[in-house]
Every structure is written in C-alpha cells, then in structure tokens.
Scaffold this motif. Structure first.
Motif, short mmCIF file in Angstrom:
data_model
loop_
_atom_site.label_atom_id
_atom_site.label_comp_id
_atom_site.label_asym_id
_atom_site.label_seq_id
_atom_site.Cartn_x
_atom_site.Cartn_y
_atom_site.Cartn_z
N UNK A 54 0.79 -1.25 -0.02
CA UNK A 54 0.17 0.03 0.00
C UNK A 54 0.75 1.13 -0.17
N UNK A 56 2.78 2.41 2.56
CA UNK A 56 2.65 2.78 4.05
C UNK A 56 4.02 2.48 4.58
N UNK A 71 -2.86 4.36 -10.89
CA UNK A 71 -2.84 3.80 -9.61
C UNK A 71 -4.58 3.69 -9.13
N UNK A 74 -7.42 2.93 -3.45
CA UNK A 74 -7.07 1.97 -2.38
C UNK A 74 -8.07 1.88 -1.16
N UNK A 100 -13.09 11.11 0.27
CA UNK A 100 -12.40 12.56 0.18
C UNK A 100 -12.10 12.90 -1.30
N UNK A 101 -12.01 11.48 -2.22
CA UNK A 101 -11.31 11.81 -3.50
C UNK A 101 -12.35 11.70 -4.51
N UNK B 171 -3.83 9.36 3.44
CA UNK B 171 -2.73 9.23 2.68
C UNK B 171 -3.17 8.29 1.54
N UNK B 172 -3.94 6.98 2.02
CA UNK B 172 -4.35 6.08 1.00
C UNK B 172 -5.07 6.61 -0.12
N UNK B 173 -5.88 7.60 0.36
CA UNK B 173 -6.79 8.32 -0.61
C UNK B 173 -6.14 9.19 -1.49
N UNK B 174 -5.11 9.25 -1.42
CA UNK B 174 -3.98 10.08 -2.20
C UNK B 174 -3.93 11.45 -1.94
N UNK B 175 -4.39 11.92 -0.50
CA UNK B 175 -4.16 13.11 0.05
C UNK B 175 -2.80 13.44 0.34
N UNK B 176 -2.04 14.63 -0.10
CA UNK B 176 -0.68 15.06 0.30
C UNK B 176 -0.61 15.06 1.78
#
Lengths: 229, 276
Positions: A54, A56, A71, A74, A100-101, B171-176
């Motif tokens: 991932x 991390x 990508x 996730x 969020x995205x 972070x996993x969602x792509x946020x910086x």
C-alpha cells in the motif's frame, strides 16, 4: 500471477525493522481481479507485506510499483484502528471520509452512498453515534464501510472478521463477493472457513513468501489452529 | 498591571482596554479553530517547540532592529516546515528534536536580547505577554491571521479533519498528508505569534490547548468543539483580564490559571450518550 492485467509488482523486496530482517526476497506480481489469501504465523510479516504494497512502508531493498496505467483507488481495513476513538466524529462522518477523492463532491450523492454502505453493514441505526460509543465489532464494521464506500480497485483486508459476530461476518463476505470482478482483494487471515473468501491464489508469509495451493486451503494447518498462531 | 479596579464601564472607556477585547476575540477564534486541530492531531508538544523556537527569532530581530514579530514568525514557520519533514515513525528522534528546538530557541532569544544595545526590551512582556500594550499593527496581524485561517477552513476543512483523524487513511486516498501536516503546523506557528502579544510565548501553547480540551468535555461534534473552544477562550481571556485587574496580577498567567481551573471543573461534566 494468476489474475488479469498486472496491477502491482514487488521485486526483490526486503524489509527491516531496525536491524532485523522481517521480510526477505519478496517477488510478487498481482493482477486485476485477484483474490489473494495471505496466511502465516503471528509475526511472520503478513501485515508488513500488505503495508509495503500500500506504500505505507518503504522497502529496505527492492522495489514495489504500480504497473497499471493509473494507480487504483485503495481501500484498507487495518487489523487495529489507527485513530483515536475519542475523536469527535459520528459514524456516518467517518465513513464519509472514505469519499475524500470521490468525483464531483456532491454532498447529497455522498450521503446516499454512505447511507447505503451503512445499511449493508447493519450500521444504519448507528449513523449518528460517536466513535467513542462503538464496540470493537462495530468499529471494525465502520472501518470496512469506510474502505468500501469509495469503490476501491485494490482492497486490503487485514483480519477483517476478527471481533465480528456471525451475522456481520456473513455481511462482510457477501460484500466482498459482490465486488466488481476486476477489483483486487488481499486478505490477511487466520480464519478462512468454506463459503467465506473465494481465494484465487494464496501465499504463506513467514519472513519469506511461499505459494500455497488454493485447493484444500481451508484445511491448511495454519488456519486450523495447528500453526504458530 | 492596573492601578485600580474600576467598573467595567470605566474600563471600556479606555482605548487600550477596547483593543484588548478585540484582540481577545480574534485570538479566541484562532484558539477555537487551530487549537482544536492541534489538540486532536496531538501536535501540542510540537506547537510548544515551535513557540519557543520563535522566541529565538524574536530576539535576533530585536537585536537587528527589525520587527520582532516578523523574526518570530519567520523562525516559527521554518521550524514548522522542518518538523513537518521529520519522519513521524521515528518518534524518539522527533521528541528529541522538539526538545532541542525548544531549548535552543529560548537560549538564542535570551542571548540576542541581552546583546541588544540601549534600553533592554521588556522580556517579561514577551515571555508572559501583556494584552494591554497592543499596537494597531498587532491587531491587524491578528485579524489577517484569523481571516486566513477561516478561508483555509472553508476551502480545505474536511481534508484537515481527515488528516488529523487518520493520516494513514487520508494518505491512501491520495491526499498529500505531509503537506497538510506542515500546513497544520504553520497554522499553529502563526497562531503562536499572534498569541505572543496576548499571553506571551511561554503561555501561548496553553491557550491553544486548554480551551479545546475543555470544549471536548462540553461538545461532541467537531463543529461544536470548535465553537465551544472559541467561546471558552474568549471567556478565559476576557475573564482573566478582568480578574487580573481585580487582583492586580499579570493578565497572561491569570488567563492560563483560570483555564486550568475550568479544565478541572469540566472533568465533572458527565458525557451524554447518543445511543439508547
């Protein structure tokens, strides 16, 4: 690799905790639509492996990279929540943070998606409850809802069924079974009863990776309590 | 502090007291918004390190004949960026880095203030603040900081909450997330410099910490905590100011001690459950 087009490739990966080699020589390619069961003893490096994939954790040696053109989204259900349960968030707000995205940021559509996911995980009655009020099993279900609500293309479930009751387990496996065929699912588990997770491939992680036959996987000693953990 | 403890009407007739009330209101918004994020993200010790490092910048600017607030702001911002780039997984190193920053910042500030030629600056005012010595530019700085924080909150509030709640998931969602972490520290740095005038550097972190901690006992939602923390901070600063007049004590420490008493009292408030 036994899935579709390659999505992720790990080449010659080592990982060290301090000076200790936790994982060595990991070569693994994951294709679209794979359902990979990751088994192994406690401390064998299963969680480390998925966290490396991932992004991390960073490998001490070797390389892990996404081979797909983009990508995938996730989704991750960690074994233990990484957040403070006293954080002043309601269940629906927390699950909504999995969007969020999401394209558009249409709040009404977001709410509908969150509500649908809460319904499927039997959390609808708890949508207004605060995280501090949830039991361990309810928290795990909320984590699963957050991971799934954004339609992930690459989903990692680390012991997702631990602390879930039988009804919740059935809901979980039904949700995972209904994911789009191209979704990659990595499952870290010690509990793989028949009729739960339909693995297309399996690996044993104990400092190194070893391929396991999928046939008869449910009887593997590590799952039947005869292994190390 | 005050020569006498007159009535509130007498005090409000004084320009410097009215300015102090405006400053308290502006600072309270910073405490409510930034303080809540700092407490929830567990950045209190880092904010403390940044605040004390800022004292070094203040001393150097004073010695160089520049605006001490600009010196404090520059060093606070640099410290925030530097700490933001440290690897959080190496917690012991981060902890040590904060300690070094804390001590060295104070030492640099004291040395340069000592070297400053002519009349020695009022060290205690910088360490413990003096809300009654505000200038129009202090108020302008505070108003600009509040405006910036509110705009940022409206623009990226949800992302900031997501990073404060679960940085890994964000972070996993792509946020910086590193950039957002630095942004949070920068907000803390700016708030520290604004609070410098109110309670001084030593106690600035207390005003970023005590009101949100009290608010977390009084409210359940994020928005509720922010509003409650703002109200509590306003009550502490104005109440502390009036109490300091009445008791003829320095205002900064009185505000903070009032907050400590309020925090202890807040522990007695029972938590309500949303579940039947």
């Amino acid at each position: 690799m036994s899935g579709g087009a390659p999505v992720l490739r790990a080449s010659g990966v080592d990982f060290r905790f301090g000076g200790d080699l936790a994982l060595a020589g990991v070569d693994l390619e994951i294709g679209a639509g794979e359902r990979l069961a990751i088994l192994g003893p406690n401390g064998g490096g299963k969680t480390t492996l998925v966290r490396l994939m991932l992004g991390l954790l960073a490998p001490s040696r070797g390389e892990i990279r996404w081979t797909a053109a983009r990508r995938p989204r996730l989704g991750y259900v960690p074994q233990f929540p990484a957040f403070d349960r006293a954080f002043p968030l309601r269940v629906a707000e927390m699950v909504g943070l999995g969007l969020l995205r999401a394209a558009g940021r249409d709040r009404r559509a977001e709410r509908a998606r969150v509500d649908a996911m809460l319904e499927r995980l039997d959390l609808a009655a708890l949508r207004g409850a605060y995280l501090s009020e949830l039991s361990g099993g309810e928290t795990k279900r909320a984590l699963i809802a957050r991971a799934l609500v954004g339609d992930p293309g690459f989903l990692v479930l680390d012991e997702p069924a631990a602390s879930l009751d039988e009804v919740s387990r059935r809901s979980l496996w039904a949700l995972v079974g209904a994911l789009p065929a191209e979704t990659v699912v990595l499952l870290v588990t010690h509990d793989l009863a028949p009729g739960t997770f339909a693995a297309t491939r399996a690996v044993l992680v104990d400092g190194r990776l070893e391929a396991l036959p999928v046939e008869g996987l449910h009887q593997h000693p590590i799952l039947c309590g005869h292994g190390h953990g | 502090m005050a020569e006498s403890a007159g009535g509130l009407g007498d005090l409000l007739a004084l320009d410097f007291f009215r300015d102090a009330l405006v400053a308290a209101l502006l600072a309270s918004v910073l405490c409510g918004v930034v303080g809540t994020l700092v407490v929830l993200k567990r950045l209190v010790s880092i904010a403390g390190g940044v605040a004390h490092a800022a004292f070094g910048g203040l001393g150097v600017a004073y010695w160089a004949g520049a605006d001490p607030r600009l010196g404090a702001l520059a060093v606070a911002a640099l410290s925030a960026v530097g700490l933001g780039f440290l690897d959080r997984e190496r917690v012991r190193r981060l902890d040590a880095a904060i300690g070094v920053l804390w001590a060295v910042g104070m030492a640099v500030g004291l040395v340069f203030l000592h070297w400053t030629p002519g009349y020695a600056p009022d060290l205690l005012a910088y360490l413990f603040g003096n809300i009654l010595l505000l200038t129009p530019s202090d108020l302008a700085l505070a108003a600009a900081a509040v405006a910036a924080v509110l705009v940022l909150l409206a623009w990226r509030g949800r992302e900031l909450v997501a990073v404060a709640f679960d940085e890994e998931a964000a972070r996993l969602q792509g946020l910086p997330t590193r950039a957002y972490g630095i942004l949070l520290l920068m907000l803390a740095a700016v708030s520290v410099v604004v609070l410098l005038q109110l309670v001084g550097i030593v106690l600035a972190v207390a005003l970023l910490t005590l009101p949100p901690l009290i608010a977390l006992r009084l409210a359940r939602s994020i928005a509720g905590v922010v509003v409650a923390a703002t109200a509590v901070c306003l009550a502490l600063t104005v109440g502390g100011l009036l109490l300091s007049f009445a008791l003829d004590l320095p205002s900064g420490p009185v505000m903070v001690l009032s907050g400590a008493v309020a925090l202890a009292a807040a522990q007695l408030v029972p938590r309500r459950s949303t579940r039947a």
